[in-house]
Each structure stands twice: as structure tokens, then as C-alpha cells.
Design an enzyme around this catalytic site. Structure first.
Site, PDB file in Angstrom:
ATOM      1  N   GLU A   1      41.959  16.691  74.546  1.00  0.00           N
ATOM      2  CA  GLU A   1      42.322  15.279  74.687  1.00  0.00           C
ATOM      3  C   GLU A   1      41.097  14.402  74.503  1.00  0.00           C
ATOM      4  O   GLU A   1      41.158  13.339  73.885  1.00  0.00           O
ATOM      5  CB  GLU A   1      42.934  15.015  76.080  1.00  0.00           C
TER       6      GLU A   1
ATOM      7  N   ASP B   1      47.319  11.680  83.742  1.00  0.00           N
ATOM      8  CA  ASP B   1      45.919  11.611  83.295  1.00  0.00           C
ATOM      9  C   ASP B   1      45.248  10.335  83.809  1.00  0.00           C
ATOM     10  O   ASP B   1      44.463   9.706  83.110  1.00  0.00           O
ATOM     11  CB  ASP B   1      45.853  11.698  81.757  1.00  0.00           C
TER      12      ASP B   1
ATOM     13  N   HIS C   1      45.665  17.315  80.661  1.00  0.00           N
ATOM     14  CA  HIS C   1      44.798  17.998  79.667  1.00  0.00           C
ATOM     15  C   HIS C   1      43.757  18.874  80.346  1.00  0.00           C
ATOM     16  O   HIS C   1      43.088  18.456  81.286  1.00  0.00           O
ATOM     17  CB  HIS C   1      44.182  17.019  78.674  1.00  0.00           C
TER      18      HIS C   1
END
Ligand code: ZN
Length: 469
Positions: free
Chosen positions: A334, A362, A288
Site C-alpha cells: 500500500e 487504515d 495493509h
């Protein structure tokens, strides 16, 4: 930190070691793998060695991350910096020679922190190191001032329910694991508000750092009044706890200008390497692009964006074009809405059945260990074999728990196999959501290995003769 020359020298040595290791395994492992039905994997040993070699022979990924984080900076949803990052990523992907580079519009919330402070006013005036929680409302300009009530758990809150009305509640809960302790940040404000609290403080969700508060999103429950909420540094929480245990009456004043403005247009950034035989079948990788407004979003999640994007850049450079399409998506929003992931699912709903795999990075880009996986048992078996190609860089583990916040809306609806890149996260939660999330915390060689791991996994799954089940 080590100096640069040393790092580059280490990278070069590492590279030749990996190439040698893989060349040796190529020569010796055929009879073993053929027995478990994985003879097809042999064809991928050389491309895997080339991808690993290319990724780890220079520090391109880390240098690209420093451009994003140093020159553009923090990228909160709705901010001008996130817009700049999106424009920059599109231009850079085109420069890399990726195909079908474009943005896909997403409407995102715009939360603005404004100025903020917390002070102990009784028994002695002292600042409390804090960061407002994302999505929090603000206070009146004078702030909210009230006696502090410290609780150590939700049970402790319930046990002290009669003391809560009119108080500022501090959840002083020791950090165990992020998935556990984060409940106090996300749900604590509404739990306290239901009992009549006027504001909430939460001990930062992370291990003790150097008086560094951690922000992050809260979620107001629809059945509770909304009250302002902030995280405080672990040292400040400990200090307040000590004072309370000495029997002192503690009064705190919290001032926050936090508020939402009208939603604004943002976008997911998409780039592809089109498949040579089945371009409509897609392997998605990504991280993200948005971040919190503190620090520069290097570990969370600039690094995840760059290492997944690197997978395509390296393949392009090596002229490796897989059978199926590999698509990198840099997700927006996100951190405080997940609207990028939802918009992707809605926009691509009719093609979700053509999504072979979705991978999200992530968890930071420290030393890669392997992948978390969610999906069918046959797919897990296949991916475990593919991960074996990463043994040379120590990234061959296949664990449970794939996916990520951005891929999960599509993964759930399309029942798509999903992976998350798993790395050594022992330092990650020290800097997560803090002013300290800057690229100096990231080792360029470990980051390059993350790119290598994603590249090998994505390439083999996109190219293997039979579609992943
Ligand atoms: Zn993140």
C-alpha cells in the site's frame, strides 16, 4: 500508560456493561425500528452483542499485534520482514481455523533507504534530523550541498522561482490536515525540480512531535527531473526558518543512498469464512500488511490487519457462519505502489459483481467512532441501521468517504459499496510513518472495540436476507 491488570479489569467491566446495554435495547427498541422498515435488524441484536462481548473480553488482538510488530518488525515492500509477515499470517490464519487461506502473488517494487544524513554546514555545522522520502533517488556519495531556500507554500515557491536554480528548497508548511499538507511531500520535489532545485526538504507532514521526522512516498512527475528528497523534523524546520529570518545564509548538505532494486514477488494474504448459503457473494475486509521501514508499522497498518482479521476469528470461535462469505485480505505494497490492491482487482475482475461490500481499516485502531461510506443512498441507509448496533461502544456514526487505497481499484471498477473504519485519529498523525509507530501507542481495549465494530458490520452485511444494494 495504565498498567495491565487495570486494563484487563476495565475490559471485563466494559464487556458486561455492553452486554447489558444491548440486552436492554433488545427489549425496548422493537416498535421503534419496525416503523422504519428495519424489523429484520432485530435478529442481529444478539449476535452483535456476542461479537462485541467476545472481542472486548480479552486483549488477543493487541497481543497478536505485538507479535507481528515486535518479533517481525517493519515490513517495507520487497523486504525479508514482509515475506516473514506473510508466512506468519498464513500460518496463524490456518491456526484460527479460517478457510481457503492462501496467498495471491503480487510483483512489488523494492525501494531501499540505505544510510542517509542531512547537515547544516553554514553558518555552523549541525545535524538536521531527517528521513528520506520513500521512492526518492539518492545523492552521489559526497552528497548534494547547496544554499537553502525556504518557502511556505507552492505560491511562495512560484513567487521565488528565480531564486530556485541550484538551491535546496525546504517546504516549511505548517501541518493542517494530512490530506492537505501531504501535497508538499508528494508533489513538492517535482515542483521544485521543475524550477531548477537540486534537492528538496519538506517539513514533516504531521503535528509537532519530539523531533521526529515522518517519511512517506513522493511522486515524481514524468515531466520533471528527479531530485533527492527528505523530510525533516518540525523543530529543525523551525530552527532553519528562524535563522533565515535573521538574514543568515544557510548551506545544507544532504546525503542519501536511496535507490530502487529489481521488483520482487510479494503477495496479498487471503483467508475466508465461507458463506453457508451464498458463498460466491463476498464481503471483503482488510488492512495493509506492508509498512514503512521505520518504526514497526503498528498503527499503520498492522492494527488494521489484525482488527479486520479478528472479525473472522471471533465469528469462527462463536460458530457464527453468515449466509455469504467474509474474506479478509491483508494487502501488500500500500505504502509505495498500491500494487496489492491493483493485483486483486485484476485477479478477481470477473467476480467483482459478487462483491457485496469492501471495508478497509487504515486510519489506526484508536477509539472507533463508526464508518466512512461510499456507495448508493439505499446502501448507506441500511449500513446506518447496522451501525446502530454499535451504539453501545460508541462506533455507530456513518459518515461520507468510504474505502481505502487498497480497496479503491476494485471498488471503482466493480462499483462496490465501500467502508472505512473511522477512529479517533487525534494521535495517529503524531506517529504516522515514524520510528515511533510501535504498539505501545495503541490501547488494547480501544483496539478490541475496533475489531468488534468490524465484526458486527461484516457479519450483518454478510448474513442479512437481502443483498446490500
Ligand atoms: Zn496505511
Amino acid at each position: 500508560m495504565e498498567n495491565w491488570r487495570l486494563k484487563i479489569a476495565r475490559a471485563a467491566v466494559f464487556n458486561s456493561t455492553v452486554a447489558l446495554t444491548l440486552a436492554l435495547s433488545l427489549a425496548t427498541s422493537g416498535s421503534v425500528t419496525a416503523q422504519d422498515g428495519s424489523a429484520w435488524l432485530e435478529a442481529y441484536r444478539l449476535p452483535a452483542a456476542r461479537l462485541i462481548g467476545e472481542a472486548t473480553s480479552d486483549t488477543f488482538a493487541w497481543r497478536r499485534l505485538t507479535v507481528l510488530t515486535d518479533s517481525i518488525g517493519a515490513r517495507l515492500s520487497g523486504s525479508a520482514q514482509l515475506d516473514r509477515a506473510i508466512e506468519w499470517a498464513v500460518a496463524e490464519m490456518r491456526r484460527d481455523g479460517l478457510e481457503n487461506v492462501h496467498t495471491e502473488p503480487v510483483t512489488v517494487p523494492r525501494w531501499v533507504r540505505g544510510s542517509e544524513s542531512a547537515d547544516l554546514v553554514e553558518p555552523a555545522r549541525q545535524p538536521v534530523v531527517m528521513l528520506g522520502l520513500g521512492n526518492s533517488i539518492g545523492t552521489t556519495p559526497d552528497g548534494v550541498q547547496a544554499e537553502l531556500l525556504i518557502v511556505r507554500s507552492f505560491n511562495d515557491l512560484t513567487a521565488n522561482a528565480q531564486k530556485v536554480p541550484g538551491r535546496i528548497v525546504l517546504f516549511n508548511v505548517d501541518y493542517t490536515a494530512y490530506e492537505e499538507t501531504v501535497a508538499y511531500r508528494s508533489d513538492g520535489p517535482s515542483r521544485a525540480a521543475r524550477l531548477g532545485a537540486v534537492a528538496t526538504l519538506v517539513r514533516s507532514v504531521g503535528p509537532p512531535g519530539l523531533r521526529t521526522p515522518h517519511t512517506g512516498a513522493l511522486q515524481y512527475a514524468s515531466d520533471a527531473p528527479q531530485i533527492p528528497a527528505a523530510a525533516i523534523a518540525t523543530e529543525d524546520a523551525d530552527r532553519l526558518q528562524r535563522m533565515a529570518e535573521r538574514g543568515l545564509r544557510l548551506v545544507v548538505r544532504l546525503k542519501m543512498e536511496a535507490h530502487f532494486e529489481a521488483d520482487v514477488e510479494s503477495a496479498n494474504v487471503v483467508g475466508e469464512l465461507r458463506g453457508r448459503e451464498r458463498p460466491d457473494e463476498v464481503v471483503v475486509v482488510g488492512g495493509h500488511l506492508d509498512s514503512w521501514d521505520v518504526g514497526t508499522g503498528a498503527s499503520d497498518d498492522g492494527g488494521g490487519c489484525i482488527v479486520t482479521w479478528e472479525a473472522l476469528r471471533i465469528m469462527k470461535k462463536l460458530n457464527l457462519r453468515p449466509r455469504r462469505t467474509i474474506r479478509v485480505v491483508l494487502w501488500t505494497n500500500e505504502e509505495n505502489g498500491t500494487r496489492g490492491g491493483i493485483a486483486y482487482r485484476d485477479r478477481h475482475r470477473s467476480e467483482l459483481s459478487k462483491h457485496v461490500l469492501m471495508l478497509e481499516s487504515d486510519n489506526g485502531v484508536a477509539r472507533p467512532l463508526g464508518f466512512g461510506f461510499s456507495g448508493s443512498e439505499p446502501a448507506r441507509q441500511t449500513l446506518r441501521l447496522v451501525a446502530g448496533l454499535l451504539r453501545g461502544i460508541g462506533a455507530d456514526a456513518m459518515m461520507s468517504g468510504g474505502g481505502g487505497a487498497d480497496t479503491s481499484p476494485s471498488v471503482r471498477e466493480g462499483r462496490i459499496p465501500s467502508l472505512s473504519l473511522v477512529v479517533d485519529d487525534s494521535k495517529y498523525f503524531l506517529v504516522h510513518h515514524t520510528h515511533a509507530d510501535t504498539p505501545d501507542k495503541i490501547d488494547p481495549l480501544e483496539m478490541a472495540k475496533c475489531a468488534a465494530a468490524v465484526a458486527v458490520m461484516a457479519y450483518v452485511v454478510a448474513d442479512m436476507p437481502e443483498r446490500l444494494q
